[in-house]
Design a protein around this motif. Sequence first.
Motif, PDB file in Angstrom:
ATOM      1  N   VAL A   1       3.518  18.104 -14.131  1.00  0.00           N
ATOM      2  CA  VAL A   1       3.237  17.442 -12.636  1.00  0.00           C
ATOM      3  C   VAL A   1       4.055  16.462 -12.333  1.00  0.00           C
ATOM      4  O   VAL A   1       4.855  15.956 -13.057  1.00  0.00           O
ATOM      5  CB  VAL A   1       1.520  17.089 -12.978  1.00  0.00           C
ATOM      6  CG1 VAL A   1       0.779  17.930 -13.164  1.00  0.00           C
ATOM      7  CG2 VAL A   1       1.525  15.783 -13.820  1.00  0.00           C
ATOM      8  N   ALA A   2       4.047  15.983 -11.083  1.00  0.00           N
ATOM      9  CA  ALA A   2       4.663  14.978 -10.615  1.00  0.00           C
ATOM     10  C   ALA A   2       4.001  14.059  -9.468  1.00  0.00           C
ATOM     11  O   ALA A   2       3.123  14.916  -8.952  1.00  0.00           O
ATOM     12  CB  ALA A   2       5.979  15.352  -9.966  1.00  0.00           C
ATOM     13  N   LEU A   3       4.046  12.756  -9.425  1.00  0.00           N
ATOM     14  CA  LEU A   3       3.128  11.893  -8.686  1.00  0.00           C
ATOM     15  C   LEU A   3       4.254  11.463  -7.596  1.00  0.00           C
ATOM     16  O   LEU A   3       5.442  10.950  -7.971  1.00  0.00           O
ATOM     17  CB  LEU A   3       2.628  10.809  -9.102  1.00  0.00           C
ATOM     18  CG  LEU A   3       1.942  11.263 -10.608  1.00  0.00           C
ATOM     19  CD1 LEU A   3       1.444   9.708 -11.402  1.00  0.00           C
ATOM     20  CD2 LEU A   3       0.787  11.877 -10.240  1.00  0.00           C
ATOM     21  N   THR A   4       3.492  11.245  -6.225  1.00  0.00           N
ATOM     22  CA  THR A   4       4.629  10.869  -5.233  1.00  0.00           C
ATOM     23  C   THR A   4       3.670  10.036  -4.332  1.00  0.00           C
ATOM     24  O   THR A   4       2.339  10.374  -3.957  1.00  0.00           O
ATOM     25  CB  THR A   4       5.118  12.054  -4.216  1.00  0.00           C
ATOM     26  OG1 THR A   4       5.689  13.008  -5.145  1.00  0.00           O
ATOM     27  CG2 THR A   4       6.239  11.587  -3.132  1.00  0.00           C
ATOM     28  N   GLY A   5       4.422   8.797  -3.906  1.00  0.00           N
ATOM     29  CA  GLY A   5       3.652   7.912  -2.934  1.00  0.00           C
ATOM     30  C   GLY A   5       4.432   7.423  -1.926  1.00  0.00           C
ATOM     31  O   GLY A   5       5.798   7.073  -2.211  1.00  0.00           O
TER      32      GLY A   5
ATOM     33  N   PRO B   1       0.815  -1.018  -0.101  1.00  0.00           N
ATOM     34  CA  PRO B   1      -0.028  -0.022  -0.246  1.00  0.00           C
ATOM     35  C   PRO B   1       0.872   1.306   0.216  1.00  0.00           C
ATOM     36  O   PRO B   1       1.879   1.227   0.491  1.00  0.00           O
ATOM     37  CB  PRO B   1      -0.860  -0.162   1.364  1.00  0.00           C
ATOM     38  CG  PRO B   1      -0.435  -1.490   1.578  1.00  0.00           C
ATOM     39  CD  PRO B   1       0.591  -2.033   1.274  1.00  0.00           C
ATOM     40  N   PHE B   2       0.172   2.204  -0.513  1.00  0.00           N
ATOM     41  CA  PHE B   2       0.931   3.755  -0.314  1.00  0.00           C
ATOM     42  C   PHE B   2       0.184   4.192   1.200  1.00  0.00           C
ATOM     43  O   PHE B   2      -0.992   4.211   1.483  1.00  0.00           O
ATOM     44  CB  PHE B   2       0.396   4.704  -1.441  1.00  0.00           C
ATOM     45  CG  PHE B   2       1.106   4.214  -2.629  1.00  0.00           C
ATOM     46  CD1 PHE B   2       2.648   4.128  -2.833  1.00  0.00           C
ATOM     47  CD2 PHE B   2       0.410   4.106  -3.887  1.00  0.00           C
ATOM     48  CE1 PHE B   2       3.174   3.792  -4.043  1.00  0.00           C
ATOM     49  CE2 PHE B   2       1.062   3.946  -4.949  1.00  0.00           C
ATOM     50  CZ  PHE B   2       2.206   3.712  -5.312  1.00  0.00           C
ATOM     51  N   SER B   3       1.030   4.678   1.925  1.00  0.00           N
ATOM     52  CA  SER B   3       0.498   5.083   3.196  1.00  0.00           C
ATOM     53  C   SER B   3       0.222   6.814   3.108  1.00  0.00           C
ATOM     54  O   SER B   3      -0.634   7.269   3.804  1.00  0.00           O
ATOM     55  CB  SER B   3       1.532   5.175   4.340  1.00  0.00           C
ATOM     56  OG  SER B   3       2.636   5.651   4.066  1.00  0.00           O
ATOM     57  N   ARG B   4       0.752   7.183   2.098  1.00  0.00           N
ATOM     58  CA  ARG B   4       0.341   8.688   1.687  1.00  0.00           C
ATOM     59  C   ARG B   4       0.571   8.815   0.145  1.00  0.00           C
ATOM     60  O   ARG B   4       1.663   8.226  -0.497  1.00  0.00           O
ATOM     61  CB  ARG B   4       1.121   9.527   2.592  1.00  0.00           C
ATOM     62  CG  ARG B   4       0.762  10.925   2.545  1.00  0.00           C
ATOM     63  CD  ARG B   4       1.519  11.876   3.870  1.00  0.00           C
ATOM     64  NE  ARG B   4       1.019  13.113   3.817  1.00  0.00           N
ATOM     65  CZ  ARG B   4       0.137  13.583   4.506  1.00  0.00           C
ATOM     66  NH1 ARG B   4      -0.589  12.632   4.893  1.00  0.00           N
ATOM     67  NH2 ARG B   4      -0.318  14.748   4.657  1.00  0.00           N
ATOM     68  N   ARG B   5      -0.244   9.492  -0.452  1.00  0.00           N
ATOM     69  CA  ARG B   5      -0.047   9.648  -1.743  1.00  0.00           C
ATOM     70  C   ARG B   5      -0.368  11.321  -2.064  1.00  0.00           C
ATOM     71  O   ARG B   5      -1.189  12.013  -1.558  1.00  0.00           O
ATOM     72  CB  ARG B   5      -0.971   9.048  -2.641  1.00  0.00           C
ATOM     73  CG  ARG B   5      -0.875   7.587  -2.702  1.00  0.00           C
ATOM     74  CD  ARG B   5      -1.896   7.107  -3.452  1.00  0.00           C
ATOM     75  NE  ARG B   5      -3.153   6.861  -2.337  1.00  0.00           N
ATOM     76  CZ  ARG B   5      -4.355   6.777  -3.117  1.00  0.00           C
ATOM     77  NH1 ARG B   5      -4.682   6.410  -4.179  1.00  0.00           N
ATOM     78  NH2 ARG B   5      -5.539   6.774  -2.324  1.00  0.00           N
ATOM     79  N   SER B   6       0.347  11.861  -3.044  1.00  0.00           N
ATOM     80  CA  SER B   6       0.068  13.222  -3.417  1.00  0.00           C
ATOM     81  C   SER B   6       0.525  13.486  -4.997  1.00  0.00           C
ATOM     82  O   SER B   6       1.454  12.844  -5.586  1.00  0.00           O
ATOM     83  CB  SER B   6       0.918  14.160  -2.597  1.00  0.00           C
ATOM     84  OG  SER B   6       0.742  15.488  -2.883  1.00  0.00           O
TER      85      SER B   6
END
Length: 794
Positions: A214-218, A178-183
């Motif tokens: 844009v950029a995606l982070t997890g 899982p991702f504990s946090r995404r942005s």
Amino acid sequence: MGDGEAFGWPGLSLGWASAAKQGVGTSTTATSRVWFTLAQGVVTEVYYPRVDTPCTRDLQLLVTDGSSFFHEERRHLQHHVELIDPRALAYRLINTDQDGRYRIVKRVITDPDADVVLVHHRLEPLQVERLPRLYVLLAPRIAGQGSGNFAHVATHRGHDMLLACRDDVFLALTASCPFSRRSCGFVGASDGWTDLHSDYCMNWAFDSASDGNVALTGELELSDGAEFVLALGFGRTAEAAMDAAVASLAKGYAEVERQYVAGWREYCASLEDLSQQSGDSGRLYYRSAMVLRAHEDKTFRGAFVASLSIPWGETVHDASAGGYHLVWPRDLVQIAGACLAMDDGQAALRALKYLESTQDPATGGWAQNFWLDGRPFWRGVQLDEIAMPIVLAWRLHRVGVLDHDPYLTMVRPAALLLARVGPVTPQERWEENTGYSPATLAVGVTALLCAAEFAALHDEGDLAHYLRDVADTWASHIEDWTFTRCGELVPGHATHYERIALVQPASLDHAGAECRVLQPIANVAGGRRVSQCCIVDGGFLELVRYGVRAADGPHVLATLPVYDELLRVGTPCGPVWRRYNHDGYGEKADGTPYDGTGVGRAWPLLTGERGHYELAAGRDPAPYLRAMECFANEGGLLPEQVWDTADIPARGLSLGRGTGAATPLAWAHAEYIKLCRSRRDSQVFDLIPEVHERYVRNRTRSDLVICKFNHKVRAIRTDQRLRLEVHAPAELHWTRDGWTSVHHEPMTEVAPRTGIYVREFPPGSFTPGRPLEFTFYWPQEGRWEGRNFVIAVL
């Protein structure tokens, strides 16, 4: 719910990733339309759904302990790459903390059954008991554009997702954990890198970032251990991309890797084994074969791009995003020749069919380079790129691979265009200058003879005769057009072939006139104009390659010492050559990237070309094979250019190692493969027997002089044939006695449906000192040319 829309629109526009790739990969199946590249220890550009369309900049990990350090995998770790299997484009990346605290081991493949890149990760502690936190960072560049991307978070079938899209192309990133946090964020303002870099913690959780860079982070939740798999899926809808990623994860990484590797091993087993010709037991040979296969598109079959890289990509933005992931007919034919050399005739045939499909029906030629659907990128005209497809067609005919007849639809119109436009090429193979080029003339003569053979097979005897006449004329005048006798480059060597001649050396006096004919060189700072007799390259070796000149021909032997003195570079790997003196295509003197000007660096493919010459001269090319093997990087990729002077460690530049130009260069890999085959056959693989027989063994020469609007003649001798040529119906109005007697007659078409009209005068038709004067009447337009032309008689 997250924090809503990210701030900082539209975000910074960044360059692409480094072009110094450590690996490239795709599956051997047509069902998986995704390609990955590797550089600096991370996944860089991923291409979908075509090999000319990058959709990401990079995919990497960010690492922090939450309090004392922040590492970007690409910038801060030490990188090592190796193949998982020597006969598969599956890679193991080992990225190690410089302080020795941890190591990240990755395995990168694609799913043979889906448009998905899979990256297996293992985080290994080395000096710490508590593992650092890991964050995935993805920079989308969908459809080759950084701007106009949309990003958002989602959940699909129990998997946390990070999504991005542009128009009708979607990507979905998920993980086996899982991702504990995404942005989602805008680059340089609200992206994950900016967030973590500030205080080593991920504070933002934006749901979306719209219509920008844009950029995606997890943040990865690694409660079940230190191993996980990232799946990057693509599709025409968000659901399709997410479905693909989830399905690939469900199959299990080990099983997908097994299928992926098996496909590559099966392909390698189908090839001619040339390992014994190499100096590394076939290591680079098989890697080169796989690299070429990986540069072929899966929708436009037979379309091989020049390189899965963007030279000096970190300095290149969206406006010039063509890079090398385009089709050059020259590079494509080089690749097809290598496919023939390793007994993959079907790949060569696919390349020919693709060339047929992209040929301009109006002209019979090809654009300088183009996207896979045939749309031109650069629009220059290069006669070698018109000639080489003809040669490929003839080679396929000779080995019995052709399953159709390309003569009327492809060969004939290309040959007529070549004959009409030549012998002066608007651009030569280095894509910069116009004039008489030894390299272009070599393949031009070869192509005209091959086309004549095709014409004869189709009972077009008149056209075959015309094409042979043109070939013989060009071949007979190569030295008149490109060989100087007033060179000033190397003391004691005043005679040599020129790189390209704007004006025929033979038409100039030898009291310095030629040295005042200047060629522009645009890729050096401030621009430069250099005498044509003071620029040399290795293009003259192509005359030997195809069989137009003998390896021991006096003009070839005269040029070799000049070429070597000016352009040969010694490296720890062996010799390598620069393109030409005064070249500016390469890093600047201080190692900063080429930006339109620079200093030309050395090209490993030219080591292969020299190896072919040495073989033609009766010597073993093994030293040149070994040098090329050494120039390959740890991922087995050959660069376009290698650094050719003292090391600059701060910029990662070392003598004999790849620069920031394209790596891999498919042409270089093709040259290496063909040199292996040539060594096995004890004959240059590209040599065309009909050409060698005509010009080397039989020494065929022509007394014909051709005069046309794009190649005017000032004078002829009485013992020469003269042919006046135009490219529309015309009537010739002429005199040889000062208009005392006048002749008016229609010109004759050389063969039906050619559009080439001539009037030929045999030797002895004219008297010395009494010129030929003429003009034209154009009956279809009902007009006179409006000017007279004069050819002196000597």
